[in-house]
Write an enzyme that holds these catalytic residues in place. Structure first.
Site, PDB file in Angstrom:
ATOM      1  N   LYS A 211     -18.818 -21.345 -16.796  1.00  0.00           N
ATOM      2  CA  LYS A 211     -20.268 -21.562 -16.700  1.00  0.00           C
ATOM      3  C   LYS A 211     -20.582 -22.612 -15.630  1.00  0.00           C
ATOM      4  CE  LYS A 211     -24.137 -23.162 -19.477  1.00  0.00           C
ATOM      5  NZ  LYS A 211     -24.669 -23.464 -20.805  1.00  0.00           N
ATOM      6  N   GLU A 217      -9.429 -27.426 -16.236  1.00  0.00           N
ATOM      7  CA  GLU A 217      -8.377 -26.457 -16.594  1.00  0.00           C
ATOM      8  C   GLU A 217      -8.558 -25.166 -15.793  1.00  0.00           C
ATOM      9  OE1 GLU A 217     -10.234 -28.138 -18.683  1.00  0.00           O
ATOM     10  OE2 GLU A 217      -9.077 -28.850 -20.424  1.00  0.00           O
ATOM     11  N   GLY A 273     -21.858 -21.979 -23.786  1.00  0.00           N
ATOM     12  CA  GLY A 273     -20.529 -21.416 -23.532  1.00  0.00           C
ATOM     13  C   GLY A 273     -20.003 -20.623 -24.723  1.00  0.00           C
ATOM     14  N   ARG A 274     -20.143 -21.169 -25.927  1.00  0.00           N
ATOM     15  CA  ARG A 274     -19.563 -20.508 -27.116  1.00  0.00           C
ATOM     16  C   ARG A 274     -20.414 -19.342 -27.590  1.00  0.00           C
ATOM     17  NH1 ARG A 274     -20.945 -25.689 -27.732  1.00  0.00           N
ATOM     18  NH2 ARG A 274     -22.588 -26.308 -29.180  1.00  0.00           N
ATOM     19  N   GLU A 359     -17.577 -26.617 -32.638  1.00  0.00           N
ATOM     20  CA  GLU A 359     -18.215 -27.245 -31.482  1.00  0.00           C
ATOM     21  C   GLU A 359     -19.729 -27.327 -31.712  1.00  0.00           C
ATOM     22  OE1 GLU A 359     -16.389 -27.052 -27.289  1.00  0.00           O
ATOM     23  OE2 GLU A 359     -18.145 -25.782 -27.092  1.00  0.00           O
ATOM     24  N   HIS A 390       1.735 -15.133 -47.264  1.00  0.00           N
ATOM     25  CA  HIS A 390       3.126 -15.590 -47.363  1.00  0.00           C
ATOM     26  C   HIS A 390       3.310 -16.939 -46.678  1.00  0.00           C
ATOM     27  CE1 HIS A 390       4.559 -11.888 -49.196  1.00  0.00           C
ATOM     28  NE2 HIS A 390       3.578 -11.338 -48.506  1.00  0.00           N
ATOM     29  N   LYS A 514     -12.214 -35.716 -21.644  1.00  0.00           N
ATOM     30  CA  LYS A 514     -12.160 -35.216 -20.260  1.00  0.00           C
ATOM     31  C   LYS A 514     -12.164 -36.386 -19.278  1.00  0.00           C
ATOM     32  CE  LYS A 514     -15.074 -31.071 -20.654  1.00  0.00           C
ATOM     33  NZ  LYS A 514     -16.314 -30.492 -20.150  1.00  0.00           N
TER      34      LYS A 514
HETATM   35  O1  F6P Z   1     -15.317 -27.501 -24.497  1.00  0.00           O
HETATM   36  C1  F6P Z   1     -16.447 -27.817 -23.764  1.00  0.00           C
HETATM   37  C2  F6P Z   1     -16.955 -26.656 -22.986  1.00  0.00           C
HETATM   38  O2  F6P Z   1     -18.044 -27.082 -22.251  1.00  0.00           O
HETATM   39  C3  F6P Z   1     -17.313 -25.458 -23.867  1.00  0.00           C
HETATM   40  O3  F6P Z   1     -18.529 -25.581 -24.486  1.00  0.00           O
HETATM   41  C4  F6P Z   1     -17.226 -24.353 -22.890  1.00  0.00           C
HETATM   42  O4  F6P Z   1     -17.188 -23.108 -23.510  1.00  0.00           O
HETATM   43  C5  F6P Z   1     -15.946 -24.729 -22.174  1.00  0.00           C
HETATM   44  O5  F6P Z   1     -15.983 -26.139 -22.083  1.00  0.00           O
HETATM   45  C6  F6P Z   1     -15.768 -24.116 -20.817  1.00  0.00           C
HETATM   46  O6  F6P Z   1     -16.787 -24.483 -19.941  1.00  0.00           O
HETATM   47  P1  F6P Z   1     -17.051 -23.703 -18.587  1.00  0.00           P
HETATM   48  O7  F6P Z   1     -17.409 -22.299 -18.921  1.00  0.00           O
HETATM   49  O8  F6P Z   1     -18.158 -24.438 -17.913  1.00  0.00           O
HETATM   50  O9  F6P Z   1     -15.779 -23.740 -17.779  1.00  0.00           O
END
Ligand code: F6P
Length: 550
Positions: A211, A217, A273-274, A359, A390, A514
């Site tokens: 987003k 990452e 995002g979620r 979240e 199990h 972060k």
């Molecule tokens: O974990 C924090 C967050 O902002 C989430 O809400 C989101 O889904 C994720 O990081 C990834 O963010 P982006 O889509 O901006 O890379």
């Protein structure tokens, strides 16, 4: 009273009525509740779209349910829901609307944000995704060397990974099996390495899903993927255009990374995002299952959106599920909630719900910034049912904790498993029904003793029971049913956040880690002195460097 003139949740008479009611009910057992009301197994059920919900095995009476609905009324859940659906900026700490429902609204709907109808934008992007999908699936879109694309690697994390990865698994039998799909999220280089090691770069498309397009990452993995591609092809940056597309709200950063914005699929800041996998973030899924199945899934989401806004409180499934969670979290001290799908295809469903729920509702100040004095979101956990049986079900049955659970199952297996073979699906579902029964009703010491169990073992073999479950059944795990399930949980989470008076749409809690990671990194790589490290972390960094031979 808070600044907005709203009484604190735990001061509300409706809250106190529930607390008093909880005391009155005491340890009433489901055995008694069923004995005094044999019709509850039929009565306490709902049919919503394709979903059949049985909530009879909950520690509730009609009075409990009435009082819970009163709490929802007093906390203005319906008003906040309507504001969300109208596009009001209910995510106040980020000054944003939470309009994921617009992602699955029909073309004829009009939903405006800042005076602009967003539904037309949504459908324009869906159409662009469908064209691209068809080009990949038909082989019309080729890689830099002219080879057909056979591998699709989605790079994203959190909402930009969990949704498409979960739905890909859930709908695997609808996917084009001639294509290979991989999902890379972890900044641990092993994730990308294992995802691409057996792939031919000339046949591989990377979908960079972010987003913000700033998530460390994702950008790190995308950069490594670009290196892998260009090295593998022996080509220059001009090869990127045929092998990288982006899903983002941030055209500037996409361009800066080197991806042509013509190959960017847009979404908007009013999509959390979620809550995003019905948006462009679902591109990998659309390529896997095709545009028609993707649209079926959106229709499933929309069906529940409609239900949530129009069904009366007594028949409103997300409202009911949200309120039941409040009953256990706030009045029974339950700390966690298990989601136990009896479907291998839903193996990633609980992981997906963890982000959605934790979240959203892992908050400890209310919308006005005041500390809450009531419990908020539960720990959500679980894995597919029979495997769990199990592993950890022992604790569910005989441990000391109250853990409400959702059991999810389907009448028909998705894959047409050959008739005449072992009836595996019936066996799977027999386990679901048996667990719901055992959790609720247990086994009394008298029943155990009557089986001839030696007296010294009776206590060990007794099951207290009284563990509440919701059973959710549908005929089959189709794209529409998946959309219905996800929307059901989205709105359940919304209901709880509304009652708790917290902002379910921000996530400031992920920021500190972060920031600190960025600060610590130079200490690991260059041995730089980093201001503000606590003595324990300083020592750990020194040990790490020594172990790495630096
Ligand atoms: O974990 C924090 C967050 O902002 C989430 O809400 C989101 O889904 C994720 O990081 C990834 O963010 P982006 O889509 O901006 O890379």
């Amino acid at each position: 009273m808070n600044a907005e003139g709203r009484s604190r949740l735990d001061q509300l008479p409706e809250w106190q009525a529930l607390a008093a009611h909880r005391k009155e009910l005491g340890d009433a057992h489901l055995r008694e509740l069923f004995a005094s009301d044999p019709g509850r197994g039929r009565r306490l059920t709902l049919q919503v779209g394709d979903l059949h919900l049985d909530y009879s095995k909950h520690l509730v009476t009609d009075e409990t349910l009435r009082l819970l609905r009163e709490l929802a009324r007093a906390t203005e859940v319906a008003e906040l829901r309507d504001a969300m659906f109208r596009g009001k900026k209910i995510n106040t700490t980020e000054d944003r609307a939470a309009l994921h429902i617009a992602l699955r609204a029909p073309r004829s709907a009009v939903i405006t944000v800042d005076g602009k109808d967003v539904v037309q934008d949504v459908h324009a992007v869906l159409a662009k995704m469908a064209v691209f999908t068809d080009r990949i699936r038909s082989g019309d879109w080729t890689g830099h060397t002219g080879k057909r694309i056979k591998n699709i690697v989605n790079i994203g994390i959190g909402g930009s990974d969990l949704g498409p990865a979960m739905a890909f698994e859930a709908l695997r039998s609808y996917t084009d099996r001639s294509l290979t799909f991989r999902f890379v999220s972890n900044v641990d280089g092993a994730d990308l390495h294992e995802a691409v090691r057996d792939l031919d770069p000339a046949e591989t498309l990377f979908i960079v899903a972010s987003k913000t397009f700033t998530t460390i990452e994702t950008i790190t993995n995308a950069t490594s993927a670009r290196d892998w591609l260009l090295t593998g092809l022996g080509a220059g940056p001009e090869a990127v255009a045929k092998h990288f597309v982006a899903l983002s709200t941030n055209a500037e950063k996409v361009s800066a990374f080197g991806i042509d914005t013509a190959n960017m699929f847009e979404f908007w800041d009013w999509v959390g995002g979620r809550y995003s996998y019905a948006s462009a973030i679902g591109l990998s899924l659309m390529i896997a299952i095709g545009p028609d199945h993707f649209r079926e899934m959106l229709a499933g989401f929309h069906l529940i959106d409609e239900h949530f806004t129009s069904a009366p409180p007594e028949e409103n499934a997300p409202l009911l599920m949200g309120l039941l969670g409040i009953w256990y979290g706030n009045f029974h001290d339950a700390q966690s909630h298990a989601v136990l799908p009896y479907s291998h295809y839903l193996s990633q469903f609980t992981a997906y719900l963890q982000q959605l729920d934790m979240e959203s509702n892992g908050k400890s100040v209310d919308r006005q910034g005041e500390p809450v004095s009531w419990q908020t979101g539960p720990v959500v956990w679980g894995t597919p049912g029979t495997n769990g049986q199990h592993a950890y079900y022992q604790l569910l049955h005989q441990g000391t904790k109250l853990i409400p659970a959702d059991l999810i199952g389907f009448a028909r297996p998705v894959e047409d498993l050959e008739p005449g073979l072992v009836p595996q699906h019936d066996l799977l579902m027999a386990n679901l029904f048996a667990q719901g029964q055992a959790l609720a009703f247990g086994k009394t010491p008298e029943e155990v003793a009557a089986e001839g169990v030696p007296p010294e073992l009776v206590a060990h073999k007794t099951f207290r029971g009284n563990h509440p479950t919701t059973t959710i059944l549908a005929s089959e795990l189709t794209p529409s049913v998946l959309g219905q399930l996800v929307a059901l949980y989205e709105h359940k989470v919304f209901v709880q956040g509304a009652v708790w008076n917290i902002d379910s749409f921000d996530q400031w809690g992920v920021e500190l880690g972060k920031v600190l990671a960025k600060r610590v990194e130079p200490a690991l790589t260059e041995g730089a002195t980093v201001e503000g490290l606590d003595p324990s972390t300083e020592q750990l960094v020194a040990t790490y460097r020594a172990l790495r031979g630096r």
